[in-house]
Every structure is written in structure tokens, then in C-alpha cells.
Design a protein around this motif. Sequence first.
Motif, PDB file in Angstrom:
ATOM      1  N   THR A 172      34.056   6.850  35.173  1.00  0.00           N
ATOM      2  CA  THR A 172      34.395   7.387  33.562  1.00  0.00           C
ATOM      3  C   THR A 172      34.756   9.083  33.741  1.00  0.00           C
ATOM      4  O   THR A 172      34.912  10.057  32.622  1.00  0.00           O
ATOM      5  CB  THR A 172      32.790   7.641  33.163  1.00  0.00           C
ATOM      6  OG1 THR A 172      32.084   8.046  32.998  1.00  0.00           O
ATOM      7  CG2 THR A 172      32.709   5.835  32.482  1.00  0.00           C
ATOM      8  N   SER A 318      39.955   8.200  32.991  1.00  0.00           N
ATOM      9  CA  SER A 318      39.975   6.829  32.214  1.00  0.00           C
ATOM     10  C   SER A 318      41.084   6.494  30.693  1.00  0.00           C
ATOM     11  O   SER A 318      41.007   7.793  29.800  1.00  0.00           O
ATOM     12  CB  SER A 318      38.755   6.350  31.591  1.00  0.00           C
ATOM     13  OG  SER A 318      38.108   5.916  32.797  1.00  0.00           O
ATOM     14  N   ASN A 347      38.289  -1.296  33.435  1.00  0.00           N
ATOM     15  CA  ASN A 347      37.139  -0.707  33.748  1.00  0.00           C
ATOM     16  C   ASN A 347      35.251  -2.075  33.515  1.00  0.00           C
ATOM     17  O   ASN A 347      34.434  -1.762  33.482  1.00  0.00           O
ATOM     18  CB  ASN A 347      36.423   0.299  32.614  1.00  0.00           C
ATOM     19  CG  ASN A 347      36.815   1.454  33.039  1.00  0.00           C
ATOM     20  OD1 ASN A 347      38.189   1.726  33.926  1.00  0.00           O
ATOM     21  ND2 ASN A 347      36.700   2.740  33.019  1.00  0.00           N
ATOM     22  N   ILE A 359      39.578  -0.419  28.057  1.00  0.00           N
ATOM     23  CA  ILE A 359      39.644   0.852  28.582  1.00  0.00           C
ATOM     24  C   ILE A 359      40.122   0.209  29.812  1.00  0.00           C
ATOM     25  O   ILE A 359      39.164   0.017  30.653  1.00  0.00           O
ATOM     26  CB  ILE A 359      38.264   1.300  28.988  1.00  0.00           C
ATOM     27  CG1 ILE A 359      38.265   1.880  27.545  1.00  0.00           C
ATOM     28  CG2 ILE A 359      38.958   3.030  29.582  1.00  0.00           C
ATOM     29  CD1 ILE A 359      37.042   3.329  26.928  1.00  0.00           C
ATOM     30  N   ARG A 361      41.292   2.661  34.367  1.00  0.00           N
ATOM     31  CA  ARG A 361      40.686   3.772  35.051  1.00  0.00           C
ATOM     32  C   ARG A 361      42.069   4.081  35.536  1.00  0.00           C
ATOM     33  O   ARG A 361      42.985   3.043  36.562  1.00  0.00           O
ATOM     34  CB  ARG A 361      39.669   3.423  35.756  1.00  0.00           C
ATOM     35  CG  ARG A 361      39.440   4.670  36.795  1.00  0.00           C
ATOM     36  CD  ARG A 361      38.027   4.364  38.530  1.00  0.00           C
ATOM     37  NE  ARG A 361      39.094   3.899  38.854  1.00  0.00           N
ATOM     38  CZ  ARG A 361      38.584   3.617  39.552  1.00  0.00           C
ATOM     39  NH1 ARG A 361      37.246   4.430  40.324  1.00  0.00           N
ATOM     40  NH2 ARG A 361      39.841   2.894  41.469  1.00  0.00           N
TER      41      ARG A 361
END
Length: 381
Positions: A172, A318, A347, A359, A361
Motif C-alpha cells: 500500500t 496502488s 491486491n 485495487i 499495485r
Amino acid sequence: MIAFQSKLPQTGTTIFAVMSALAHEAGAINLSQGFPDFDCSPDLINLVTKAMKQGHNQYAPMPGILPLREAIAAKTQDLYGAVYHPENEITITAGGTQAIFTAICATIHPNDEVIIFEPAYDCYAPAIRLMGGVVKRMELEPPDYRINWNMVRRLVSSRTKMIILNSPHNPTGTILQESDIRELIALTNKTDILILSDEVYEHIIFDGQPHRSMARYPELAERSLICASFGKLFHITGWKVGYCMAPAWLTAEFRKIHQFNVFSVNTPIQFALTEFLQVKEAYLSLAAFYQQKRDYFRAGLESSRFKLLPCAGSYFQSVNYNQLSDEKDVDFAKRLITEAGVAAIPNSAFYTKKTDFGILRFCFAKKQETLAKAVEQLLKL
Ligand code: GLN
């Protein structure tokens, strides 16, 4: 048929290997697995060659060569004001992952409980389970992923053996704040709870924020195993060298496992790292170097339909893709490879329950031209 019971029945292949392989097959730009696509300093390579030519080609001492441990101790004292004795409090490992695995192996007994915060780097939970430990998870939520310490207190029991922390955080990009440290001190005070602190991104921290290493706080350092990585520090993830710092009594236990796992780590590289560490600029310049890449990548995606989450540290950005699709993150990530030619990590891979907030990354430890190309392709979506 040979009867066989898997030790990790629920575990498949790590998402990093999976996504990198998919990216490779499709010829996509690989912003999934976290590694630089640029080379390390040629000076470092010359130093390894020099060490090899000088005949440093046999086993290093089990805990690592003393001059390297001394250089790490000096750096730690300089940056965090903490004294770690090179003889019995620092061990050189074959990368951060081995340090983490060995730390868990050396401390966790069957039924011991270990608190982890998800999304979590994917090597913690399997190592805990292999030791017969029980994973106590707390799910953190976007966009801020703050730790709710009241909830942590509720997870603590008489069986809590360890809390695993990771700052700057993968995936994150959050970092521990002073308030988190105060809570952690209050929570662990007068308990036997250990801390495993994954600090492999310690120098990749932005906007002038300090890295709150466990080493800075004596109350925490006395119960902490701190894991670090030269791969992240000097752009040499393939050399697999890291280290673990812990009080002498914990280091003694750590080394009992380390000696029978890898025994010792690549000798010439340890000599090279010792010399390279003498120039502080080599690691102190890392924050500015990656901040420029973070800012470039974020600016590029500003006009896209991805929503950027905050990124205070690490080399991961992210993004929320809810405006683009309501697919599962794994499916969207796969489609991104074929349709945009860019690979990312979904994620949900970092949650035991595959919790999906939509989400992805992206790793921005890439050359400017790689980031430019990736942005150009992502903007077409
Ligand atoms: N730490 C890197 C990442 O998060 C990957 C390391 C690995 O592939 N084991 O992408």
C-alpha cells in the motif's frame, strides 16, 4: 499411489511469479513484481569482481563477514541512534525473505498466535502456518489503510507471540506514524510479545518523512527482529542479500536456524557491500531518486480513469480501477496484460480471504522510458 499430505495445502505459487510469467508470455511491460529494470552501480559490480579476484570465494562466517556487520551497525547507529553489536546482534541473510522466514521459524511454536495486517506481503502467513502457528489477521481498508489499534487490542490474547509490521508498506505504500508507535509501545509494554519488523523499504520514503524503524525505540527494539534488504537498497534484488538485527538472545535463536538453512551467504558480495556502504550517499539518495519516479508515474496517470491512492513510501503505487471496470481484480489484471500490455498485481492476492477492493499495485522502480510507455498504454483505457 504414494500417500502424501501437503504441508501447505492452501498455498499456490506466489502471485509475483505468476504475474511476471504472464507479463513475459504476453510481452507486456512488467510493473507487477517489484524489481528495478535498470542496473546497479557499475562500482558495485567492480567491487564484487575485485573481491573474487582477491580470493574471497569460500564460505563466509556463518553470521556474515564481520566488516559488513560492522558497517551495518555504524549505519544503524548513525540513522536511528541504536547500538547493535556486530558480533551477536546482526546476521547477514540470503535476502529479506529468508530473514523473515528464519525469524518466524526461530520464534513460533505450535499454537502461538501471530498478528498480521492485511493486505500483507505474501510470505508471512505460510511461514507462520508451517511452524504450527495461528495467523490472526486484521484487514486494513483503502484508501488510507490505517491500523485501528482498538481492534488490534481485541486480537491480542495470552497466546499472542508476535506482531508483524511492515513500514514502508508493501503493497500500500503507507508508513507507520508516531501515533502508531505510541500505540505499539503501550500494547506490548510488560508483555512477552515479539515484533517482526519488515523494513526492507526503509530508504524509500517520501516527502521528507522519517523512517520509524523499531531500532529507534528501545522499548520496541528489545523485542524486535528487524529485517532489511540490500536488494531494495542498491538495485540488486537478484543478488539476494539482506540482514536481520535483533537483541543478542533473539539473534542466538535466529542463528540456530540460519546455520542449518543457508549456513552462510555469498562471500564476495559481502565484501563488495562493505565497501559500498562507506559512501552514505549511495543509500541516502534513494528517497529522492524514487520520489522522482513516483511523482512522474502519478502525474502521468492523473488524467487517466484510475484513481491514485496515497503513496508515502516503497516503490509501489496502488490505484483504484472502479471507474473502468467492475471485474474482479485478478480478472482485470489479466485483461490489462492483454489489452493494455501492462502487468500489475491484483491486491486481493495480499488478503487471505482474497478481499477485493478493486485495487491494483504498480511497481514504479523502472526506467523513465518504461514508465512513460506504461502510462501511454494505460491512458488508452
Ligand atoms: N518484493 C517483491 C514484490 O513485492 C517481490 C519479491 C518476490 O517476487 N519474491 O513484488
